[in-house]
Design an enzyme around this catalytic site. Structure first.
Site, PDB file in Angstrom:
ATOM      1  N   GLY A   1       0.808  -5.380   1.197  1.00 55.44           N
ATOM      2  CA  GLY A   1      -0.013  -5.361   0.091  1.00 55.44           C
ATOM      3  C   GLY A   1       0.377  -5.927  -1.087  1.00 55.44           C
TER       4      GLY A   1
ATOM      5  CG  ASN B   1       6.238  -5.077   5.919  1.00 54.45           C
ATOM      6  OD1 ASN B   1       5.017  -5.530   5.420  1.00 54.45           O
ATOM      7  ND2 ASN B   1       7.034  -4.714   5.841  1.00 54.45           N
ATOM      8  CD  GLU B   2       0.688  -5.669   6.675  1.00 54.87           C
ATOM      9  OE1 GLU B   2       1.164  -6.784   6.820  1.00 54.87           O
ATOM     10  OE2 GLU B   2      -0.143  -5.614   5.490  1.00 54.87           O
TER      11      GLU B   2
ATOM     12  CG  LEU C   1      -1.796  -1.222   1.486  1.00 58.95           C
ATOM     13  CD1 LEU C   1      -3.071  -0.772   2.393  1.00 58.95           C
ATOM     14  CD2 LEU C   1      -2.472  -1.655   0.145  1.00 58.95           C
TER      15      LEU C   1
END
Ligand SMILES: CCCCCCCCCC/C=C/CC(=O)SCCNC(=O)CCNC(=O)[C@H](O)C(C)(C)COP(=O)(O)OP(=O)(O)OC[C@H]1O[C@@H](n2cnc3c(N)ncnc32)[C@H](O)[C@@H]1OP(=O)(O)O
Length: 292
Positions: free
Chosen positions: A143, A167-168, A98
């Site tokens: 994303g 990996n958020e 993202l």
């Protein structure tokens, strides 16, 4: 319907559909070109190659997401196409995920529009009637990884510099439940628990071992391998394969569809927090700093 919404979204974001061009490639094949997504019919009959072309890192901007969904929708509606290979035109990067700038310093209306576009992209890819094969020719965090995980088959380039995963948490973000569901459906519950909490990004050998990708091949063979895998998948009649795919994926997609508006509201509330905005700014700043 989604196409119309996408067009409206493109207009709102200032992208002119009139700039789409059609040209003939060397083999006489028709080649559709948008700004950020290039669609090339291939030598394999019925198969198109979608190349992500949103430099420098194929981040998933609102415009990119809109063009991507429109491209997929066009291919789905064109009965000459049965399969699509997704790959990148940006060297070494499949997609950086993202676009962080879409989630930083904007207003709630923008966050709502952006998050709906992310949701719509995922639903389109995850439930596509086409066979989708990801030819992952670069790094694909968050994303970017989600797009690959939502395909039917994944071929990854054997380059130890490439990393893949959700990996958020490393960005101070909570992974959305449908990202989590997509990973769990691919690598299982226990492996997902560890990968998601630690925000792990895996090199090719580990991604293969976990089942995050189906094949790891030399970098120069990623696309050709994806095309030969496609031939195998296309040997199955479309209607039985599509019904089977739908049977397997419907519950996961329905979970988001049922909670789509609440998910948008949760995203707005979460991303608008001062602490989250600060984390994102610091993360972006660190990306800049590492160059110096
Ligand atoms: C309980 C409540 C629940 C609520 C739920 C809320 C849910 C919120 C979740 C939101 C989900 C987010 C998922 C995501 O996808 S977040 C994005 C994750 N992506 C990353 O971490 C990748 C970051 N980028 C990199 O690691 C590297 O850039 C790279 C991809 C490895 C490439 O490295 P390289 O050295 O080649 O290039 P640079 O780092 O120099 O980058 C070039 C320029 O591109 C900019 N950049 C990079 N990534 C992004 C990005 N994702 N978005 C926007 N811009 C990006 C980078 O800053 C450089 O810009 P510059 O040239 O202007 O400095």
């Amino acid at each position: 319907m989604a196409l119309a919404a996408g067009r409206a979204m493109l207009m709102r974001s200032g992208v002119r559909l009139g700039t789409q061009a059609a040209a003939r490639g060397g083999n006489g094949a028709r080649r559709f070109m948008n700004h950020r997504v290039v669609v090339e019919p291939n030598t394999v009959p019925g198969v198109a190659v979608i190349k992500f072309k949103n430099p420098p890192v194929n981040s998933l901007t609102l415009e990119f997401l809109t063009e991507f969904v429109i491209c997929l929708e066009k291919l789905e509606n064109d009965k000459t196409f049965r399969g699509v290979v997704l790959t990148s035109d940006c060297p070494g990067i499949f997609s950086a995920g993202l676009d962080l700038r879409e989630m930083c310093g904007k207003n709630p209306a923008h966050y709502a529009e952006y998050w709906r576009a992310v949701q719509e992209m995922w639903l389109k890819v995850y439930l596509s009637n086409l066979v989708l094969v990801a030819a992952i020719n670069g790094t694909s965090p968050a994303g970017g990884c989600l797009i690959a995980l939502s395909c039917d088959y994944r071929v990854l380039a054997d380059n130890p510099r490439y990393r893949m995963g959700l990996n958020e948490t490393l960005l101070g973000l909570v992974v959305p439940f449908w990202f989590k569901d997509t990973l769990v459906n691919t690598i299982g519950h226990r492996a997902s628990e560890r990968a998601l909490q630690l925000g792990l990004l895996f090199p090719p050998a580990e991604a293969l071992q976990l089942g995050m990708v189906d094949q790891v091949v030399p970098e120069d063979q990623v696309q050709s391998t994806a095309l030969s895998v496609m031939t195998q998948w296309l040997a199955i009649p479309d209607h039985v394969r599509q019904l089977t795919k739908n049977m397997i994926r419907k519950a996961t997609a329905d979970h988001l569809i049922k909670h789509q508006e609440a998910d948008i509201q949760n995203f707005i509330n979460f991303i608008s927090r001062d602490s989250i905005q600060k984390s994102l700014q610091v993360y972006l700043e660190n990306l800049k700093q590492k160059k110096h």
